[in-house]
Enzyme design. Structure first.
Site, mmCIF file in Angstrom:
data_model
loop_
_atom_site.group_PDB
_atom_site.id
_atom_site.type_symbol
_atom_site.label_atom_id
_atom_site.label_comp_id
_atom_site.label_asym_id
_atom_site.label_seq_id
_atom_site.Cartn_x
_atom_site.Cartn_y
_atom_site.Cartn_z
ATOM 1 N N GLU A 57 44.445 3.209 3.165
ATOM 2 C CA GLU A 57 44.812 4.431 3.884
ATOM 3 C C GLU A 57 46.086 4.239 4.692
ATOM 4 O OE1 GLU A 57 43.753 7.242 3.365
ATOM 5 O OE2 GLU A 57 41.919 6.832 2.248
ATOM 6 N N TYR A 140 44.085 11.502 10.870
ATOM 7 C CA TYR A 140 43.809 11.453 9.431
ATOM 8 C C TYR A 140 43.061 10.176 9.051
ATOM 9 C CZ TYR A 140 44.158 10.208 4.663
ATOM 10 O OH TYR A 140 43.814 9.766 3.423
ATOM 11 N N ASP A 158 45.061 15.762 5.109
ATOM 12 C CA ASP A 158 46.386 15.200 4.851
ATOM 13 C C ASP A 158 47.264 16.302 4.265
ATOM 14 O OD1 ASP A 158 45.354 15.457 2.279
ATOM 15 O OD2 ASP A 158 46.626 13.835 1.553
#
Length: 351
Positions: A57, A140, A158
């Site tokens: 991520e 996020y 996102d």
DNA sequence: CATCCGTGGGC
DNA sequence: TGCCCAAGGAT
């Protein structure tokens, strides 16, 4: 251009049940999920490794899947656990990140790994709020790790998901003001079961179907109630603010070579290419250098364009901090792309 | 809320 | 070629 939104068809489109939305999306994901090195295939029953989820991520922040894949493989091979990464030398991690960009991510990556070891016993916290408190983890990433690695019902948003929801609900408020409306629209759609797959499905949909240009509405699993489907101006959504002009800047870099080695410095922790190895040189400014160089590169950054002129020099300043780096091992120095371009030119020149 | 912070690929 | 864009975060 104005947009009509009041006809009965559109009204019907807006009232799809959340359960139905998630079911259609997850059904599509079960058939169409991308196979990615950091992903557990849907239905496999495998348990995701929070370390790998987090690492992916962070690497994927503002960065494409294609660019990340090789870095992810190298990092997880070299540092298989968060404890391994936490124990790594700063210079090794920065060098391994070289070329991926946004180098504050690499500094925060190490700080986060060390915090997980020092403050959480080497295990990532399993709730959004505690994740959010770690370095380099924002809204996020906290939501995505909580959902994907720990099965928490988190609202993951996102740029892909913003686009999908802005279109599906015909949200015409310009970004970033639209974020609140997008969150409000998405929140009730997130299922208690498989929230991680739900988030990844929306991202896959945004990456492959609901694309910025030329969306494939005809094969979209959400087309039945998409309020933007078939509109000629669907690519307009989400509405983004106008971009500012990029100024031109100039700088000088020095090629100082002695006995098959070249002089490298480390850039300051803050600012452009912070913490990265570099060729020595002064500040960048709006004024072109007076000297003519042996090489020159143009490099586009996010908010300015840079022309860097390379000049030869005999020796570093007496008080300068830096290191002599063997030319034969320059690929392992971890130079950012800007400086790698200059190195490539010197290699063409000198052979 | 605005600005700063990289890079490479697609069209 | 030039522009757009990408699984954002920190300040």
């Amino acid at each position: 251009m104005s947009v009509q939104t009041s006809d009965r068809t559109d009204r019907d489109k807006t009232e799809a049940a959340p359960v139905d939305f998630a079911a259609r999306l997850l059904g599509w994901y079960d058939r169409s999920a991308r196979v990615l090195p950091w992903r557990v295939p849907p239905g496999s029953g495998a348990v995701p490794d929070p370390y790998r989820v987090w690492l992916a991520e962070v690497m994927l922040q503002q960065t494409t899947v294609a660019a990340v894949t090789g870095y992810f493989e190298r990092f997880t091979t070299r540092w298989p656990t968060v404890a391994d990464l936490a124990a790594a030398a700063d210079a090794d991690v920065m060098a391994a990140w070289a070329g991926l960009g946004y180098y504050a991510r690499a500094r925060n990556l190490l700080a986060c790994a060390r915090a997980v070891v020092a403050e959480h016993g080497g295990r990532f916290p399993d709730c959004e709020a505690d994740l959010r408190a770690l370095p380099g983890i924002g809204d996020y990433t906290a939501a995505s790790v909580a959902a994907i690695a720990f099965g928490r019902r988190a609202v993951v948003i996102d740029a892909n998901i913003e686009r999908v929801i802005a279109r599906h609900r015909l949200i015409e408020i310009p970004l970033p003001a639209a974020k609140r409306a997008i969150r409000t629209a998405l929140e009730p759609l997130v299922p208690a079961e498989r929230p991680g797959d739900f988030a990844q499905a929306l991202m896959d949909l945004g990456a492959g179907i609901c694309t910025p240009r030329g969306p494939a509405c005809a094969i979209c699993p959400l087309m039945a109630d998409c309020r933007a489907r078939g509109r000629a101006d669907i690519e307009r959504l989400p509405v983004k603010p106008a971009k500012k002009a990029k100024p031109q800047r100039y700088g000088l870099a020095r090629w100082i070579e002695q006995g098959g080695r070249v002089w490298l410095v480390r850039r300051p922790e803050k600012g452009m290419l912070g913490g990265m190895r570099a060729l020595p040189g002064g500040e960048w400014s709006a004024i072109p250098p007076a000297e003519s160089g042996v090489a020159e590169v143009d490099h586009g950054f996010t908010h300015f364009d840079l022309r860097l002129t390379l000049v030869r020099d005999e020796a570093p300043l007496a008080a300068a901090e830096g290191e002599w780096w063997p030319l034969s091992a320059l690929d392992e120095a971890g130079l950012p792309t800007l400086y790698r371009k200059l190195v490539d030119q010197m290699r063409e020149k000198d052979g």
